[in-house]
Design a protein around this motif. Structure first.
Motif, PDB file in Angstrom:
ATOM      1  N   UNK A   2      51.602 -35.477  78.410  1.00  0.00           N
ATOM      2  CA  UNK A   2      51.288 -34.180  77.837  1.00  0.00           C
ATOM      3  C   UNK A   2      50.707 -33.286  78.922  1.00  0.00           C
ATOM      4  N   UNK A   3      51.423 -32.191  79.210  1.00  0.00           N
ATOM      5  CA  UNK A   3      50.973 -31.259  80.243  1.00  0.00           C
ATOM      6  C   UNK A   3      50.546 -29.915  79.627  1.00  0.00           C
ATOM      7  N   UNK A   4      50.235 -29.942  78.317  1.00  0.00           N
ATOM      8  CA  UNK A   4      49.999 -28.699  77.580  1.00  0.00           C
ATOM      9  C   UNK A   4      48.855 -27.870  78.159  1.00  0.00           C
ATOM     10  N   UNK A   5      47.839 -28.509  78.706  1.00  0.00           N
ATOM     11  CA  UNK A   5      46.696 -27.751  79.188  1.00  0.00           C
ATOM     12  C   UNK A   5      46.716 -27.433  80.668  1.00  0.00           C
ATOM     13  N   UNK A   6      47.765 -27.811  81.368  1.00  0.00           N
ATOM     14  CA  UNK A   6      47.798 -27.636  82.814  1.00  0.00           C
ATOM     15  C   UNK A   6      48.374 -26.279  83.210  1.00  0.00           C
ATOM     16  N   UNK A   7      47.732 -25.656  84.194  1.00  0.00           N
ATOM     17  CA  UNK A   7      48.190 -24.358  84.698  1.00  0.00           C
ATOM     18  C   UNK A   7      49.547 -24.495  85.390  1.00  0.00           C
ATOM     19  N   UNK A  28      52.342 -13.847  81.643  1.00  0.00           N
ATOM     20  CA  UNK A  28      51.001 -14.396  81.476  1.00  0.00           C
ATOM     21  C   UNK A  28      50.471 -14.125  80.071  1.00  0.00           C
ATOM     22  N   UNK A  29      50.911 -13.019  79.471  1.00  0.00           N
ATOM     23  CA  UNK A  29      50.521 -12.714  78.096  1.00  0.00           C
ATOM     24  C   UNK A  29      51.228 -13.656  77.109  1.00  0.00           C
ATOM     25  N   UNK A  30      52.485 -13.981  77.407  1.00  0.00           N
ATOM     26  CA  UNK A  30      53.266 -14.834  76.509  1.00  0.00           C
ATOM     27  C   UNK A  30      52.765 -16.271  76.494  1.00  0.00           C
ATOM     28  N   UNK A  31      52.300 -16.769  77.637  1.00  0.00           N
ATOM     29  CA  UNK A  31      51.823 -18.153  77.706  1.00  0.00           C
ATOM     30  C   UNK A  31      50.628 -18.199  78.653  1.00  0.00           C
ATOM     31  N   UNK A  32      49.462 -18.570  78.128  1.00  0.00           N
ATOM     32  CA  UNK A  32      48.247 -18.516  78.945  1.00  0.00           C
ATOM     33  C   UNK A  32      48.187 -19.613  80.009  1.00  0.00           C
ATOM     34  N   UNK A 122      59.273 -19.601  78.044  1.00  0.00           N
ATOM     35  CA  UNK A 122      59.582 -20.904  77.482  1.00  0.00           C
ATOM     36  C   UNK A 122      60.417 -21.748  78.445  1.00  0.00           C
ATOM     37  N   UNK A 123      61.402 -21.104  79.092  1.00  0.00           N
ATOM     38  CA  UNK A 123      62.253 -21.827  80.055  1.00  0.00           C
ATOM     39  C   UNK A 123      61.418 -22.324  81.245  1.00  0.00           C
ATOM     40  N   UNK A 124      60.492 -21.494  81.707  1.00  0.00           N
ATOM     41  CA  UNK A 124      59.636 -21.884  82.835  1.00  0.00           C
ATOM     42  C   UNK A 124      58.818 -23.124  82.479  1.00  0.00           C
ATOM     43  N   UNK A 125      58.150 -23.060  81.319  1.00  0.00           N
ATOM     44  CA  UNK A 125      57.287 -24.180  80.912  1.00  0.00           C
ATOM     45  C   UNK A 125      58.094 -25.453  80.682  1.00  0.00           C
TER      46      UNK A 125
END
Length: 314
Positions: A2-7, A28-32, A122-125
């Motif tokens: 799980x990498x949900x909290x990683x920058x 940056x607004x779309x995904x913190x 979304x594609x980046x993450x």
């Protein structure tokens, strides 16, 4: 994993100054998780990549010094599998095909609506999470292979069926058995039929099956016959892995050569018998001068003395 909290550090490369600033702000607004840095050319991006670590590159196609495909090829040569998203206003099948051939991670056309930015975020993450998962798996595999290579034995996965055919074996297979891993994995050599000592086969099968039925794992000691006809003693520990509906369960475990240990134990037992049959006292003292080990003759003498002393005090 799980990498949900990683920058996620992103390098956005585009010669349109206004666009890169807007894109950085919206992403940056779309995904913190996203932290977006910018570069106005492929050359400037390569300079930053040489001194900074980024998790993903987002690049335009039509740029003055290098186009997006040329930049992608340079990144692949220098940065390996770093996630790279071609984000371009010049969309065509030819560009997409060239990008795929060059090893692009994803391909997305620019759009004016917020939905396109949300899709890009979304594609980046997704690309970064997949890359991190691969890296973590590669590292685990590397550590496991390093561990296996340092073990004084072999690890295996085999079917829990008569003959115990091997699916995979790794480690010191040849020094242990005289056969190669391929010999076992192709079925040319079968562990239970060709390696396990004939006199131990029934006992080992029954011991393993009883242990599996009781607790799902087992420990057993037995003999093998190597390819050169040498007899060796093995210690094995394994556990059961449920198989598919139409296949027997598998076993995974570790086998270690204990021939030297068994020989030392045999010699020690023989030495003990020799000492115990001596018609005179033999003993070992500890550091305090007390008996630590006595032979049977001295033990009998000591017991007789205790009985005699006890009678004298009555």
């Amino acid at each position: 994993m799980d990498f949900a909290g990683e920058t996620v550090r992103v390098l956005h490369v585009d010669d349109n100054s206004d666009l890169v600033d807007v894109t950085a702000s919206v992403l940056e607004h779309e995904d913190d998780r996203l932290r977006v840095e910018t570069a106005k050319s492929a050359d400037a991006a390569m300079e930053r990549l040489s001194v900074e670590r980024f998790d993903c590159i987002v690049s335009d196609y039509d740029m003055p010094d290098q186009n997006g495909i040329e930049f992608l090829e340079a990144v692949r040569e220098d940065q390996g599998d770093l996630p790279f998203i071609l984000y371009t206003g010049k969309g065509s099948e030819e560009i997409a095909s060239d990008a795929i051939s060059a090893g692009v991670t994803d391909y997305l056309q620019k759009g004016s609506g917020t939905e396109q930015y949300k899709l890009l975020a979304n594609r980046i993450c997704n690309a970064v999470d997949a890359s991190r998962s691969r890296q973590e798996l590669d590292e685990r595999t590397r550590r496991l292979e390093s561990l296996i290579s340092s073990l004084p034995g072999m690890v295996y996965r085999r079917l829990n069926a008569p003959g115990w055919p091997m699916e995979t074996v790794e480690g010191e297979i040849e020094s242990l058995t005289g056969y190669t891993a391929a010999d076992f994995e192709t079925g040319e050599v079968v562990w239970g039929d060709d390696v396990l000592h004939p006199e131990d086969r029934d006992r080992v099968w029954e011991t393993v099956q009883d242990a599996l039925a009781a607790q799902g794992e087992f420990e057993v000691t037995y003999r093998i016959i190597t390819a050169d006809g040498i007899e060796k003693w093995m210690w094995e520990h394994g556990h059961q892995v449920p198989g598919a509906a139409d296949k027997p369960d598998a076993l995974e475990g570790f086998v270690m050569d204990i021939t030297d240990l068994r020989e030392r134990e045999r010699k020690l037992e023989r030495y003990k018998r020799m000492v115990n049959t001596m018609p005179e006292s033999a003993c070992i003292y500890d550091t305090a001068g007390r008996f630590e080990l006595v032979n049977q003759y001295l033990s009998l003498v000591l017991r007789n003395n205790q009985r005699r002393t006890g009678r004298e005090t009555e």
